[in-house]
Design a protein around this motif. Structure first.
Motif, PDB file in Angstrom:
ATOM      1  N   GLN A 201     141.775 122.677 122.531  1.00 35.18           N
ATOM      2  CA  GLN A 201     142.641 123.283 123.005  1.00 35.18           C
ATOM      3  C   GLN A 201     143.527 122.801 124.213  1.00 35.18           C
ATOM      4  O   GLN A 201     144.670 122.842 124.290  1.00 35.18           O
ATOM      5  CB  GLN A 201     142.229 124.728 123.183  1.00 35.18           C
ATOM      6  N   GLY A 202     142.734 122.176 125.081  1.00 33.19           N
ATOM      7  CA  GLY A 202     143.179 121.643 126.171  1.00 33.19           C
ATOM      8  C   GLY A 202     144.025 120.413 125.852  1.00 33.19           C
ATOM      9  O   GLY A 202     145.055 120.308 126.495  1.00 33.19           O
ATOM     10  N   TYR A 203     143.542 119.673 125.213  1.00 33.31           N
ATOM     11  CA  TYR A 203     144.283 118.476 124.405  1.00 33.31           C
ATOM     12  C   TYR A 203     145.800 118.914 123.790  1.00 33.31           C
ATOM     13  O   TYR A 203     146.637 118.215 124.379  1.00 33.31           O
ATOM     14  CB  TYR A 203     143.611 117.846 123.389  1.00 33.31           C
ATOM     15  N   LEU A 204     145.696 119.867 123.086  1.00 32.02           N
ATOM     16  CA  LEU A 204     147.075 120.444 122.183  1.00 32.02           C
ATOM     17  C   LEU A 204     147.828 120.880 123.435  1.00 32.02           C
ATOM     18  O   LEU A 204     149.122 120.667 123.496  1.00 32.02           O
ATOM     19  CB  LEU A 204     146.698 121.439 121.277  1.00 32.02           C
ATOM     20  N   LEU A 205     147.305 121.600 124.282  1.00 27.86           N
ATOM     21  CA  LEU A 205     148.212 122.389 125.498  1.00 27.86           C
ATOM     22  C   LEU A 205     148.840 121.209 126.250  1.00 27.86           C
ATOM     23  O   LEU A 205     149.914 121.306 126.713  1.00 27.86           O
ATOM     24  CB  LEU A 205     147.548 123.290 126.436  1.00 27.86           C
ATOM     25  N   SER A 206     148.139 119.991 126.458  1.00 23.53           N
ATOM     26  CA  SER A 206     148.516 118.976 127.458  1.00 23.53           C
ATOM     27  C   SER A 206     149.695 118.212 126.639  1.00 23.53           C
ATOM     28  O   SER A 206     150.602 117.940 127.430  1.00 23.53           O
ATOM     29  CB  SER A 206     147.346 118.032 127.705  1.00 23.53           C
ATOM     30  N   ALA A 207     149.571 118.078 125.439  1.00 21.66           N
ATOM     31  CA  ALA A 207     150.343 117.518 124.363  1.00 21.66           C
ATOM     32  C   ALA A 207     151.931 118.208 124.627  1.00 21.66           C
ATOM     33  O   ALA A 207     152.868 117.810 124.758  1.00 21.66           O
ATOM     34  CB  ALA A 207     150.053 117.003 122.969  1.00 21.66           C
ATOM     35  N   GLU A 208     151.714 119.586 124.437  1.00 27.11           N
ATOM     36  CA  GLU A 208     153.030 120.192 124.498  1.00 27.11           C
ATOM     37  C   GLU A 208     153.725 120.503 125.683  1.00 27.11           C
ATOM     38  O   GLU A 208     154.920 120.095 125.784  1.00 27.11           O
ATOM     39  CB  GLU A 208     152.391 121.917 124.106  1.00 27.11           C
ATOM     40  N   GLN A 209     152.898 120.366 126.888  1.00 25.62           N
ATOM     41  CA  GLN A 209     153.509 120.580 127.942  1.00 25.62           C
ATOM     42  C   GLN A 209     153.995 119.088 128.624  1.00 25.62           C
ATOM     43  O   GLN A 209     155.112 118.741 129.210  1.00 25.62           O
ATOM     44  CB  GLN A 209     152.333 120.871 129.348  1.00 25.62           C
TER      45      GLN A 209
END
Length: 117
Positions: A24-32
């Motif tokens: 989830q942290g990886y996906l949020l980082s990519a989105e940001q």
């Protein structure tokens, strides 16, 4: 010996339990990252018009608005824009720029008023 087996088993369970949070942290980082790239591009276009406040610069910022960019994560994004008539009678032009991802979802939006003498 049994303490080692129990310890390894507990370590394995904890490791598996942490994987969803890491993902989830990886996906949020990519989105940001995509949002930051889009915002930076929109602000860059507005600043280019402010550094050279002419109708030609406004037209260039909006005309190249359909340019497709590749973000940090490799995702494609498209920037589109519009501007009020130039030259305006009150010498100010309103720019509206939008950056969208490949699916059409808006990543960033920027509006600015530029003084064009």
């Amino acid at each position: 010996m049994i303490e080692i087996v129990i310890g390894l088993m507990l370590l394995g369970i904890i490791s598996v339990a942490i994987i969803p949070a890491l993902w989830q942290g990886y996906l949020l980082s990519a989105e940001q990252s995509a949002t930051a790239t889009a915002t930076r591009e929109l602000n860059s276009r507005i600043e280019q018009v402010r550094m050279n406040p002419t109708c030609a610069a406004v037209t260039t910022a909006v005309a190249t608005g359909s340019q497709t960019l590749r973000g940090i994560g490799g995702d494609l994004m498209t920037v589109t824009g519009s501007a009020s008539s130039c030259p305006a009678s009150d010498m100010k032009v309103t720019l509206d720029l939008i950056a969208a991802d490949a699916d059409g979802a808006t990543l960033a939006r920027a509006s600015a008023i530029v003084y064009v003498p």
